[in-house]
Motif scaffolding. Structure first.
Motif, short mmCIF file in Angstrom:
data_model
loop_
_atom_site.label_atom_id
_atom_site.label_comp_id
_atom_site.label_asym_id
_atom_site.label_seq_id
_atom_site.Cartn_x
_atom_site.Cartn_y
_atom_site.Cartn_z
N ILE A 25 0.84 -1.21 0.00
CA ILE A 25 0.00 0.00 0.00
C ILE A 25 0.87 1.25 0.00
CG2 ILE A 25 -2.01 -1.06 1.09
CD1 ILE A 25 -1.08 0.13 3.74
N ILE A 26 0.36 2.30 -0.66
CA ILE A 26 1.01 3.61 -0.67
C ILE A 26 -0.06 4.65 -0.35
CG2 ILE A 26 2.36 5.26 -2.01
CD1 ILE A 26 3.17 2.92 -3.84
N PRO A 27 -0.14 5.11 0.89
CA PRO A 27 -1.17 6.08 1.24
C PRO A 27 -0.97 7.44 0.55
CG PRO A 27 -0.30 5.00 3.20
CD PRO A 27 0.61 4.66 2.08
N MET A 28 -2.08 8.05 0.19
CA MET A 28 -2.11 9.44 -0.26
C MET A 28 -2.91 10.19 0.79
SD MET A 28 -2.72 9.08 -4.39
CE MET A 28 -4.23 8.13 -4.25
N ALA A 29 -2.25 10.57 1.88
CA ALA A 29 -2.96 11.06 3.07
C ALA A 29 -3.80 12.29 2.78
CB ALA A 29 -1.95 11.35 4.18
N GLU A 30 -3.30 13.20 1.96
CA GLU A 30 -4.05 14.43 1.68
C GLU A 30 -5.37 14.14 0.96
OE1 GLU A 30 -1.67 17.21 -0.39
OE2 GLU A 30 -0.28 17.54 1.29
N GLU A 31 -5.39 13.06 0.22
CA GLU A 31 -6.60 12.72 -0.55
C GLU A 31 -7.47 11.70 0.17
OE1 GLU A 31 -6.79 14.59 -3.01
OE2 GLU A 31 -4.69 15.22 -3.17
N GLU A 32 -6.96 11.13 1.29
CA GLU A 32 -7.62 10.04 2.01
C GLU A 32 -7.90 8.88 1.07
OE1 GLU A 32 -10.93 11.31 4.33
OE2 GLU A 32 -9.71 12.62 5.61
N LEU A 33 -6.89 8.59 0.24
CA LEU A 33 -6.94 7.46 -0.68
C LEU A 33 -5.65 6.66 -0.54
CD1 LEU A 33 -8.26 9.25 -3.90
CD2 LEU A 33 -9.58 7.76 -2.38
N VAL A 34 -5.68 5.43 -1.04
CA VAL A 34 -4.52 4.55 -0.94
C VAL A 34 -4.31 3.85 -2.27
CG1 VAL A 34 -3.51 2.56 0.24
CG2 VAL A 34 -4.96 4.16 1.52
N ILE A 35 -3.10 3.98 -2.82
CA ILE A 35 -2.70 3.15 -3.95
C ILE A 35 -2.33 1.79 -3.38
CG2 ILE A 35 -1.06 2.86 -5.84
CD1 ILE A 35 -0.70 5.90 -5.85
N ALA A 36 -2.92 0.74 -3.90
CA ALA A 36 -2.71 -0.59 -3.33
C ALA A 36 -2.50 -1.63 -4.41
CB ALA A 36 -3.90 -0.98 -2.45
N ASN A 37 -1.78 -2.67 -4.04
CA ASN A 37 -1.57 -3.81 -4.93
C ASN A 37 -2.31 -5.01 -4.35
OD1 ASN A 37 -0.15 -6.37 -5.86
ND2 ASN A 37 0.79 -4.86 -7.19
N LYS A 38 -3.13 -5.64 -5.17
CA LYS A 38 -3.87 -6.82 -4.75
C LYS A 38 -3.83 -7.84 -5.86
CE LYS A 38 -8.35 -6.46 -4.09
NZ LYS A 38 -9.65 -6.14 -3.43
N ASP A 39 -3.38 -9.04 -5.53
CA ASP A 39 -3.29 -10.13 -6.50
C ASP A 39 -2.42 -9.74 -7.70
OD1 ASP A 39 -4.96 -11.67 -4.88
OD2 ASP A 39 -6.76 -10.83 -5.85
N GLY A 40 -1.40 -8.92 -7.43
CA GLY A 40 -0.45 -8.58 -8.49
C GLY A 40 -0.82 -7.38 -9.33
N TYR A 41 -1.98 -6.77 -9.08
CA TYR A 41 -2.40 -5.61 -9.85
C TYR A 41 -2.63 -4.41 -8.93
CZ TYR A 41 -3.05 -8.85 -13.71
OH TYR A 41 -2.85 -9.79 -14.68
N TRP A 42 -2.46 -3.22 -9.51
CA TRP A 42 -2.58 -1.98 -8.75
C TRP A 42 -3.93 -1.32 -8.99
CZ3 TRP A 42 0.98 -0.39 -5.22
CH2 TRP A 42 2.23 -1.03 -5.25
N GLY A 43 -4.46 -0.75 -7.92
CA GLY A 43 -5.68 0.05 -7.99
C GLY A 43 -5.65 1.10 -6.90
N ILE A 44 -6.77 1.79 -6.70
CA ILE A 44 -6.87 2.82 -5.67
C ILE A 44 -8.15 2.58 -4.87
CG2 ILE A 44 -7.13 5.28 -5.18
CD1 ILE A 44 -5.45 5.88 -7.61
N THR A 45 -8.00 2.63 -3.55
CA THR A 45 -9.15 2.45 -2.66
C THR A 45 -9.23 3.63 -1.70
OG1 THR A 45 -10.12 0.99 -0.98
CG2 THR A 45 -7.73 1.13 -1.03
N ASP A 46 -10.42 3.87 -1.15
CA ASP A 46 -10.53 4.90 -0.11
C ASP A 46 -10.31 4.25 1.24
OD1 ASP A 46 -12.88 3.65 0.65
OD2 ASP A 46 -14.20 5.22 -0.12
N TYR A 47 -10.42 5.05 2.31
CA TYR A 47 -10.14 4.53 3.65
C TYR A 47 -11.17 3.53 4.14
CZ TYR A 47 -6.44 8.01 4.47
OH TYR A 47 -5.29 8.75 4.43
#
Length: 231
Positions: A182-204
């Protein structure tokens, strides 16, 4: 001085650089600290001493470490096997082979019972017997996990069985440990995350904002039109 002229005469057997306005000296069997005019501020009765940092210096006496202030007054008795510099009011110490953290009054905010201790941002992170503990700067336990804990932009990333989750500054879990990274984007309250080998973005709350479809996602900041990412 900066002009090359002698400001303090060459009288000393040993002398250190100045730190916080004081420098260590020794002449024969006498040692202590002088000010920038070369005047003796106080003399020492100890085996070794550090430079001053954050208003205090650590010293040793008969193999034990404590702290003294800039007048030479002992403010924390020499009861530790090892000691480090104060930084932002906290210092790491060792007793009986284990590490802890004290404040400037000598209060043990984190008892010296851990295999390792490090201070990072507003957190104290300790490890013992393959578990990791995260405390705030007044010694309150925020998080305890069987894996790694580290600070990222004021948030706490933690691992359980090599899966990563996210907690806030109070230790409240925001994202359960279900991600490869995971790579948090604290100012945006979002997180760049890797799941099952692929990257996406999730909220808190774990809601997917960008599908887990991409080989790479990079956060490039914000514009007047919104968040700028590269995929």
């Amino acid at each position: 001085g900066k002009d090359g002229k002698t400001k303090i005469p060459f009288l000393f057997d040993e002398a250190s650089s100045f730190s916080e306005g004081l420098a260590y000296f020794s002449i024969g069997k006498e040692s202590g600290f002088i000010d920038q005019e070369g005047q003796v501020v106080f003399k020492l009765d100890c085996d070794s001493v550090s430079a001053f940092q954050d208003g205090l210096a650590y010293f040793s006496k008969d193999g034990q470490y404590g702290y003294l202030d800039q007048t030479g007054r002992i403010v924390i008795a020499p009861v530790y096997e090892d000691a480090g510099y104060f930084e932002n009011g906290l210092a790491r110490v060792m007793r009986d082979g284990y590490f802890g953290v004290i404040d400037k009054t000598g209060t043990e905010l984190v008892k010296p019972v851990y295999d390792s201790v490090r201070m990072k941002g507003d957190y104290i992170i300790a490890e013992k017997e393959e578990r990791t503990y995260c405390f705030d700067k007044v010694g309150k336990l925020l998080l305890e996990e069987p894996g790694r804990i580290y600070e990222w932009e004021g948030l706490l990333c933690f691992a359980v069985d090599d899966q990563y989750g996210l907690a806030d500054s109070a230790g409240n879990v925001l994202l359960e440990p279900i991600y490869n990274w995971i790579i948090p984007m604290a100012e945006e309250e979002l997180v760049i995350a890797n799941k099952d080998g692929y990257w996406g973005i999730t909220d808190y709350n774990g809601k997917t904002e960008v599908p887990f479809f991409y080989d790479q996602i990079r956060y490039d900041g914000t514009t007047e039109h919104g968040i700028l990412i590269s995929v």
